[in-house]
Design a protein around this motif. Structure first.
Motif, PDB file in Angstrom:
ATOM      1  N   ARG A 131       1.025  -1.245   0.114  1.00  0.00           N
ATOM      2  CA  ARG A 131       0.156  -0.003  -0.085  1.00  0.00           C
ATOM      3  C   ARG A 131       0.884   1.130  -0.121  1.00  0.00           C
ATOM      4  N   ARG A 132       0.456   2.300  -0.686  1.00  0.00           N
ATOM      5  CA  ARG A 132       1.041   3.424  -0.601  1.00  0.00           C
ATOM      6  C   ARG A 132      -0.125   4.566  -0.381  1.00  0.00           C
ATOM      7  N   TYR A 133      -0.150   5.287   0.666  1.00  0.00           N
ATOM      8  CA  TYR A 133      -0.936   6.338   1.158  1.00  0.00           C
ATOM      9  C   TYR A 133      -0.484   7.901   0.302  1.00  0.00           C
ATOM     10  N   SER A 134      -1.375   8.208  -0.163  1.00  0.00           N
ATOM     11  CA  SER A 134      -1.337   9.553  -0.786  1.00  0.00           C
ATOM     12  C   SER A 134      -1.405  10.673   0.167  1.00  0.00           C
ATOM     13  N   ASP A 135      -1.233  11.917   0.250  1.00  0.00           N
ATOM     14  CA  ASP A 135      -1.276  12.918   1.249  1.00  0.00           C
ATOM     15  C   ASP A 135      -2.886  13.048   1.453  1.00  0.00           C
ATOM     16  N   ASP A 136      -3.644  13.074   0.300  1.00  0.00           N
ATOM     17  CA  ASP A 136      -5.035  13.284   0.630  1.00  0.00           C
ATOM     18  C   ASP A 136      -5.566  12.165   1.333  1.00  0.00           C
ATOM     19  N   GLU A 137      -5.126  10.686   1.017  1.00  0.00           N
ATOM     20  CA  GLU A 137      -5.653   9.570   2.039  1.00  0.00           C
ATOM     21  C   GLU A 137      -5.110   9.794   3.395  1.00  0.00           C
ATOM     22  N   ILE A 138      -4.011  10.372   3.703  1.00  0.00           N
ATOM     23  CA  ILE A 138      -3.572  10.648   5.132  1.00  0.00           C
ATOM     24  C   ILE A 138      -4.610  11.511   5.663  1.00  0.00           C
ATOM     25  N   ARG A 139      -4.743  12.638   5.151  1.00  0.00           N
ATOM     26  CA  ARG A 139      -5.759  13.613   5.633  1.00  0.00           C
ATOM     27  C   ARG A 139      -7.088  13.030   6.042  1.00  0.00           C
ATOM     28  N   TRP A 140      -7.407  12.094   5.054  1.00  0.00           N
ATOM     29  CA  TRP A 140      -8.892  11.618   5.140  1.00  0.00           C
ATOM     30  C   TRP A 140      -8.772  10.626   6.341  1.00  0.00           C
ATOM     31  N   VAL A 141      -7.751   9.973   6.583  1.00  0.00           N
ATOM     32  CA  VAL A 141      -7.718   8.958   7.714  1.00  0.00           C
ATOM     33  C   VAL A 141      -7.542   9.827   9.052  1.00  0.00           C
TER      34      VAL A 141
END
Length: 129
Positions: free
Chosen positions: A48-58
């Motif tokens: 898995r590779r989490y983008s900045d947007d995904e990090i903010r969403w989490v």
């Protein structure tokens, strides 16, 4: 929590867990539970590779969960966001209802804290006297 600089290629699950303050298990659960807006990207190694947007969403999901929002409500909110523009009134209503519930919890906690403070003051007075 915002990441100061974009992360080229995204973060692996261990780094994403560290940055968001949740476990790798929780990140995987959020995916399985349908809480992520899109499928989390994968590196050529299939990690898995989490983008900045995904990090903010989490981070947002974590705040909703830590304030007592049930997973089904979080999923409902994620579904609305995923559906895109046109349902802002529903998103607002969901968040306002959650806010009201959080305020009720805070008031109950304040009341409970007052009772504890009262007892602490009694014991301090007894020990001082």
């Amino acid at each position: 929590m915002a990441i100061a600089e974009p992360v080229a290629g995204g973060l692996g699950i261990s780094d994403a867990a560290r940055v968001t303050g949740v476990s790798a298990h929780t990140l995987r659960y959020y995916e399985r539970a349908g809480l992520m807006l899109d499928r989390v990207g994968r590196a050529s190694s299939s990690h898995r590779r989490y983008s900045d947007d995904e990090i903010r969403w989490v981070v947002l999901l974590t705040k909703l969960r830590s304030t007592g929002m049930p997973i089904r409500r979080m999923r409902e909110y994620a579904d609305l966001v995923r559906d895109g523009d046109g349902n802002e009134a529903e998103r607002l209503a969901l968040l306002e209802a959650h806010r009201a519930a959080v305020l009720e919890q805070l008031e109950a906690m304040r009341s409970n804290l007052e009772a504890i403070d009262y007892k602490i003051a009694l014991y301090r007075d007894r020990l001082a006297g």
